[in-house]
Scaffold this active site. Structure first.
Site, PDB file in Angstrom:
ATOM      1  N   CYS A   1      -5.678   3.399  -4.847  1.00 40.75           N
ATOM      2  CA  CYS A   1      -5.368   4.314  -3.746  1.00 40.75           C
ATOM      3  C   CYS A   1      -5.370   3.506  -2.459  1.00 40.75           C
ATOM      4  CB  CYS A   1      -6.377   5.459  -3.678  1.00 40.75           C
ATOM      5  SG  CYS A   1      -6.035   6.625  -2.343  1.00 40.75           S
TER       6      CYS A   1
ATOM      7  N   CYS B   1       1.059   8.328   0.676  1.00 38.11           N
ATOM      8  CA  CYS B   1       0.544   7.630  -0.502  1.00 38.11           C
ATOM      9  C   CYS B   1       0.709   6.138  -0.239  1.00 38.11           C
ATOM     10  CB  CYS B   1       1.301   8.056  -1.754  1.00 38.11           C
ATOM     11  SG  CYS B   1       0.840   7.135  -3.239  1.00 38.11           S
TER      12      CYS B   1
END
Length: 284
Positions: free
Chosen positions: A82, A227
């Protein structure tokens, strides 16, 4: 300390990176990591705190790292990478006093990441070397890497690039990102047998060689405002095609990221904001 076992209170910090929002928990006091049910409950925007992912601060796993972190999606599943979360963990560790200086290393579930503090609330994170071979993504049914793949999906052919940034990504180039069928095509690709581990699906529009616009439908979450690994994936796929420069601005619904990749076996470097929203206690 993150938790009070007697009262059931769980201390947390709410953060976001370009609108991709997180609940950060410090587990270094021995607090157990959340199971899938607790993670999903905590991430619920109506009955919990609400977030895209939960980040857990843990003891370092590699030599030289100041700390490690875990990642939990809003559906309770665990994740391995992430990018926006890495920046938020870095900022949290700086505020906590764990990370000293302008440069330090943190461990994700996937690997160690070099971090650099920039100006204001911005951080740069080395995101690793992109992997294009189908077996490494994983992408089934293709023996060798190519710039563009095609899959028949519910009566239509979807064309995309594919890469692993520590997690699998499909990148669909579109003319207008605002009109892209993000949820429909994103869900279909995630369910396709060609992606045995499912996939994060990015829809990218080239504005000019130094600027792209992007929307991402993430595994275990759905569409998010940003993202980080998806921005890296979209950028390197377009760089491989010669569509954009090696240093590119990525505009997402929640904000701006910058992605730099010299190419070959060099690491991708992502930079962007890491913002504190509030600290709180959750009565579970």
């Amino acid at each position: 300390m993150s938790a009070d076992g007697r009262s059931g209170r769980l201390r947390f910090t709410k953060m976001h990176g370009a609108g991709n929002d997180f609940v950060v928990l410090d587990l270094r006091d021995g607090t157990p990591p959340p199971d899938a049910a607790l993670a999903a409950q905590l991430a619920d925007r109506h009955f919990g705190v609400g977030c895209d992912q939960i980040l857990t601060i843990e003891a370092p796993r590699s030599e030289g790292a100041v700390a490690a972190y875990g990642i939990w999606n809003s559906d309770g599943s665990a994740a391995r990478q992430c990018g926006n979360g890495a920046r938020c963990v870095a900022a949290w560790l700086v505020r906590d006093g764990t990370a000293q200086g302008e440069r330090f290393i943190i461990d994700s579930p996937m690997s160690a990441h070099a971090v650099e503090r920039l100006d204001g609330d911005r951080y740069a994170v080395a995101m690793g070397v992109p992997q294009f071979e189908p077996a490494q993504i994983p992408l089934a049914g293709f023996a060798h890497a190519r710039d563009e793949y095609a899959l028949p999906v519910h009566g239509e052919t979807v064309r995309f690039g594919a890469v692993s940034m520590g997690n699998p990504h499909a990148v669909v180039e579109v003319g207008r990102v605002d009109a892209a069928p993000v949820e429909r095509v994103g869900a279909l690709l995630q369910q396709n047998a060609a992606f045995p581990d499912s996939v994060n699906v990015g829809f990218v529009q080239v504005v000019d060689p130094a600027h792209v616009r992007l929307r991402v439908f993430e595994r275990g979450v759905g569409e998010t405002l940003a993202c980080g690994s998806g921005a890296c994936a979209a950028a390197v796929v377009l760089m491989q095609r010669g569509r954009v420069e090696r240093d590119v601005q990525v505009s997402l619904p929640g904000g701006e990221l910058r992605i730099r990749w010299p190419g070959d076996q060099e690491q991708v470097v992502m930079s962007g904001p890491a913002v504190f929203v509030f600290d709180g206690e959750w009565n579970r």
